[in-house]
Design an enzyme around this catalytic site. Structure first.
Site, short mmCIF file in Angstrom:
data_model
loop_
_atom_site.label_atom_id
_atom_site.label_comp_id
_atom_site.label_asym_id
_atom_site.label_seq_id
_atom_site.Cartn_x
_atom_site.Cartn_y
_atom_site.Cartn_z
N ASP A 22 -118.74 -34.76 -74.21
CA ASP A 22 -118.38 -34.37 -75.57
C ASP A 22 -119.20 -35.21 -76.56
O ASP A 22 -119.34 -36.43 -76.40
CB ASP A 22 -116.88 -34.60 -75.80
CG ASP A 22 -116.36 -33.84 -77.01
OD1 ASP A 22 -115.52 -32.96 -76.83
OD2 ASP A 22 -116.80 -34.13 -78.14
N HIS A 36 -112.97 -23.98 -72.81
CA HIS A 36 -113.40 -25.28 -72.24
C HIS A 36 -112.20 -26.14 -71.93
O HIS A 36 -111.16 -26.04 -72.59
CB HIS A 36 -114.36 -26.00 -73.20
CG HIS A 36 -113.79 -26.19 -74.57
ND1 HIS A 36 -113.75 -25.18 -75.51
CD2 HIS A 36 -113.20 -27.26 -75.15
CE1 HIS A 36 -113.17 -25.63 -76.60
NE2 HIS A 36 -112.82 -26.89 -76.41
N ASN A 49 -107.18 -26.52 -75.33
CA ASN A 49 -106.62 -25.95 -76.56
C ASN A 49 -106.96 -24.46 -76.69
O ASN A 49 -108.09 -24.06 -76.43
CB ASN A 49 -107.18 -26.69 -77.78
CG ASN A 49 -106.88 -28.18 -77.73
OD1 ASN A 49 -105.80 -28.59 -77.30
ND2 ASN A 49 -107.83 -29.00 -78.13
N GLN A 100 -107.75 -25.67 -81.26
CA GLN A 100 -109.06 -25.23 -80.76
C GLN A 100 -110.03 -25.09 -81.92
O GLN A 100 -109.73 -24.42 -82.91
CB GLN A 100 -108.92 -23.88 -80.02
CG GLN A 100 -110.21 -23.44 -79.35
CD GLN A 100 -110.04 -22.16 -78.54
OE1 GLN A 100 -109.04 -21.44 -78.66
NE2 GLN A 100 -111.04 -21.86 -77.72
N HIS A 117 -110.95 -30.09 -71.51
CA HIS A 117 -111.28 -31.49 -71.82
C HIS A 117 -110.80 -32.40 -70.69
O HIS A 117 -109.67 -32.26 -70.23
CB HIS A 117 -110.54 -31.96 -73.08
CG HIS A 117 -110.94 -31.30 -74.35
ND1 HIS A 117 -111.83 -31.87 -75.22
CD2 HIS A 117 -110.56 -30.13 -74.91
CE1 HIS A 117 -111.97 -31.07 -76.29
NE2 HIS A 117 -111.21 -30.02 -76.11
#
Ligand code: 5GP
Ligand code: ZN
Length: 138
Positions: free
Chosen positions: A32, A101, A88, A95, A103
């Site tokens: 990230d 995706h 999310n 989100q 995390h």
């Protein structure tokens, strides 16, 4: 499917650079760019799915299988003591990039990361009713 205006689709196509940890035909795993902690990684589907409501069960299974491998790699490398898996769906749920995706957030004692909520209250009748209604939908 690829969406032209999607930042993660652009990463998939190599139009935006990313620190990539792993890649196969279904997923790309990247760090990230604004990490909650050092080692914060994202498992991103190669196909564009907006969120969990679009993702198929087979891809989701492969994704979580990969998550176990990536989580162990992050733990070994960062020496984290714990790790949150966060995902999310929808603006209301936090989100910000509408391309599915997952995390993986490594956790360290005393860090200021927060992914928790205040525990609410429930009514046993409502829990039973809701469970019955949901059961019918699965
Ligand atoms: P969300 O809030 O949608 O669950 O998470 C989106 C995540 O994508 C955020 O943690 C954000 O830092 C990350 N992100 C957004 N743009 C980029 C980018 O261009 N590169 C990388 N590596 N991460 C990004
Ligand atoms: Zn996309």
């Amino acid at each position: 499917m690829v969406k032209d205006d999607c930042i993660f689709c652009k990463i998939m196509k190599g139009e935006i650079p990313s620190a990539t940890i792993y890649e196969n035909s279904d997923f790309k795993v990247i760090l990230d760019v604004s990490p909650a902690n050092r080692g914060h990684a994202l498992i991103i589907t190669k196909e564009h799915y907006d969120n969990i409501f679009q993702l198929d069960a087979e891809t989701a299974g492969k994704l979580f299988s990969l998550a176990t491998v990536v989580a162990r790699a992050i733990k070994e490398e960062t020496q984290c003591e714990g790790l949150n898996v966060v995902q999310n769906n929808g603006e209301v749920a936090g989100q910000t990039v509408n391309h599915f995706h997952l995390h993986l957030v490594p956790r360290f004692k005393g860090d200021n990361v927060s992914v928790t909520w205040k525990q609410g209250e429930s009514d046993s009748n409502d829990l039973a009713e809701l469970a019955k209604a949901l059961k019918k939908r699965i």
